[in-house]
Design a protein around this motif. Structure first.
Motif, PDB file in Angstrom:
ATOM      1  N   VAL A 108       0.859  -1.285   0.068  1.00 64.09           N
ATOM      2  CA  VAL A 108       0.046  -0.044   0.053  1.00 64.09           C
ATOM      3  C   VAL A 108       0.926   1.191   0.116  1.00 64.09           C
ATOM      4  CG1 VAL A 108      -1.627   1.235   1.318  1.00 64.09           C
ATOM      5  CG2 VAL A 108      -2.055  -1.126   0.895  1.00 64.09           C
ATOM      6  N   ILE A 109       1.688   1.252   0.838  1.00 65.15           N
ATOM      7  CA  ILE A 109       2.691   2.548   1.138  1.00 65.15           C
ATOM      8  C   ILE A 109       3.203   2.762  -0.250  1.00 65.15           C
ATOM      9  CG2 ILE A 109       4.707   3.583   2.098  1.00 65.15           C
ATOM     10  CD1 ILE A 109       3.610   1.831   4.762  1.00 65.15           C
ATOM     11  N   VAL A 110       4.032   1.631  -1.090  1.00 68.06           N
ATOM     12  CA  VAL A 110       4.788   1.805  -1.916  1.00 68.06           C
ATOM     13  C   VAL A 110       3.974   2.263  -3.294  1.00 68.06           C
ATOM     14  CG1 VAL A 110       6.314   0.661  -3.792  1.00 68.06           C
ATOM     15  CG2 VAL A 110       6.781   0.302  -1.269  1.00 68.06           C
ATOM     16  N   TYR A 111       2.840   1.734  -3.425  1.00 63.53           N
ATOM     17  CA  TYR A 111       1.943   1.726  -4.506  1.00 63.53           C
ATOM     18  C   TYR A 111       1.502   3.459  -4.563  1.00 63.53           C
ATOM     19  CZ  TYR A 111      -2.056   1.409  -7.585  1.00 63.53           C
ATOM     20  OH  TYR A 111      -2.974   1.608  -8.764  1.00 63.53           O
ATOM     21  N   TYR A 112       1.262   3.871  -3.400  1.00 66.82           N
ATOM     22  CA  TYR A 112       0.938   5.418  -3.294  1.00 66.82           C
ATOM     23  C   TYR A 112       1.897   6.516  -3.408  1.00 66.82           C
ATOM     24  CZ  TYR A 112      -3.735   3.969  -2.975  1.00 66.82           C
ATOM     25  OH  TYR A 112      -5.037   3.592  -3.389  1.00 66.82           O
ATOM     26  N   LEU A 113       3.235   5.928  -3.372  1.00 69.19           N
ATOM     27  CA  LEU A 113       4.388   6.979  -3.475  1.00 69.19           C
ATOM     28  C   LEU A 113       4.330   7.523  -4.759  1.00 69.19           C
ATOM     29  CD1 LEU A 113       7.441   4.757  -2.077  1.00 69.19           C
ATOM     30  CD2 LEU A 113       6.343   6.623  -0.947  1.00 69.19           C
ATOM     31  N   PRO A 114       4.630   9.095  -4.567  1.00 66.04           N
ATOM     32  CA  PRO A 114       4.654   9.970  -5.777  1.00 66.04           C
ATOM     33  C   PRO A 114       5.818   9.722  -6.742  1.00 66.04           C
ATOM     34  CG  PRO A 114       5.382  11.240  -4.125  1.00 66.04           C
ATOM     35  CD  PRO A 114       5.266   9.804  -3.335  1.00 66.04           C
ATOM     36  N   TYR A 115       6.180   8.590  -6.966  1.00 64.03           N
ATOM     37  CA  TYR A 115       7.170   8.628  -7.888  1.00 64.03           C
ATOM     38  C   TYR A 115       7.002   7.553  -8.947  1.00 64.03           C
ATOM     39  CZ  TYR A 115       9.663  10.098  -3.951  1.00 64.03           C
ATOM     40  OH  TYR A 115      10.112  10.920  -2.831  1.00 64.03           O
ATOM     41  N   LYS A 116       7.590   7.617 -10.227  1.00 67.30           N
ATOM     42  CA  LYS A 116       7.208   6.722 -11.453  1.00 67.30           C
ATOM     43  C   LYS A 116       7.411   5.507 -11.091  1.00 67.30           C
ATOM     44  CE  LYS A 116       7.529   9.489 -15.506  1.00 67.30           C
ATOM     45  NZ  LYS A 116       6.425   9.017 -16.370  1.00 67.30           N
TER      46      LYS A 116
END
Length: 182
Positions: free
Chosen positions: A19-27
């Motif tokens: 969940v955390i990684v999916y919503y990170l604002p990176y490509k």
């Protein structure tokens, strides 16, 4: 704790990471989230294989393994439904999650009747799971509304059809027990 149970526990611990990684604002967040999901899917296969191969099946593992699977799939589908905000993703996701709830309840009820074997995992259920995992992996990996995302969506619909088919098989196998009290 044995190796299969550690792998199953790892799958549960990977859920907040997903969940955390999916919503990170990176490509790269889609690739990283898909990789986390793939790792979880691989541990799903590997823990079952090791439990059988090493004769390390436990009651705890038999309980926790399907819980870990359902949690990972449900969380991933919820994220995808939110990302796409579209009936075309929501409908198969609802079918898949709804089936998991129905069949989990059915298995518990049949176990209380001493007939759990009549709702044991079938080959169609295994194929459904594999297609479901593949579709979620592709949808997590793909940028929304790209060709790759449409491939993932097609696989998700295939998984939804197999989901309904496997649910029908389980319900048919337990139908006499279900309707005896009506």
């Amino acid at each position: 704790m044995n190796i299969p149970n550690i792998l199953t526990s790892l799958r549960i611990l990977l859920i907040p990471c997903l969940v955390i990684v999916y919503y990170l604002p990176y490509k790269w967040s889609y690739l990283a989230a898909a990789s986390i999901f793939a790792l979880a899917a691989i541990t799903d296969w590997f823990d079952g294989y090791l439990a059988r191969k090493l004769n390390q099946s436990t009651a705890f593992g038999a309980f926790l393994d399907p819980v870990a699977d359902k949690l990972m799939v449900a969380v991933a589908l919820i994220m995808l439904v939110e990302t796409y905000a579209d009936i075309y993703v929501t409908l198969p996701a609802a079918i898949i999650v709804g089936r998991e709830i129905v069949i989990s309840a059915l298995r518990e009820w049949m176990a209380e009747l001493g007939k759990r074997a009549s709702v044991a995992v079938s080959m169609i259920g295994k194929i459904k799971t594999a297609l479901q995992m593949l579709s979620i992996f592709v949808l997590l990996l793909a940028e929304p509304h790209t060709e790759l995302a449409y491939v993932g969506l097609g696989a998700l619909y295939g998984a939804a059809v197999l989901t309904l088919w496997s649910m029908w098989i389980y319900l048919r196998a337990s139908w006499d027990d279900l309707v005896q009290d009506i």
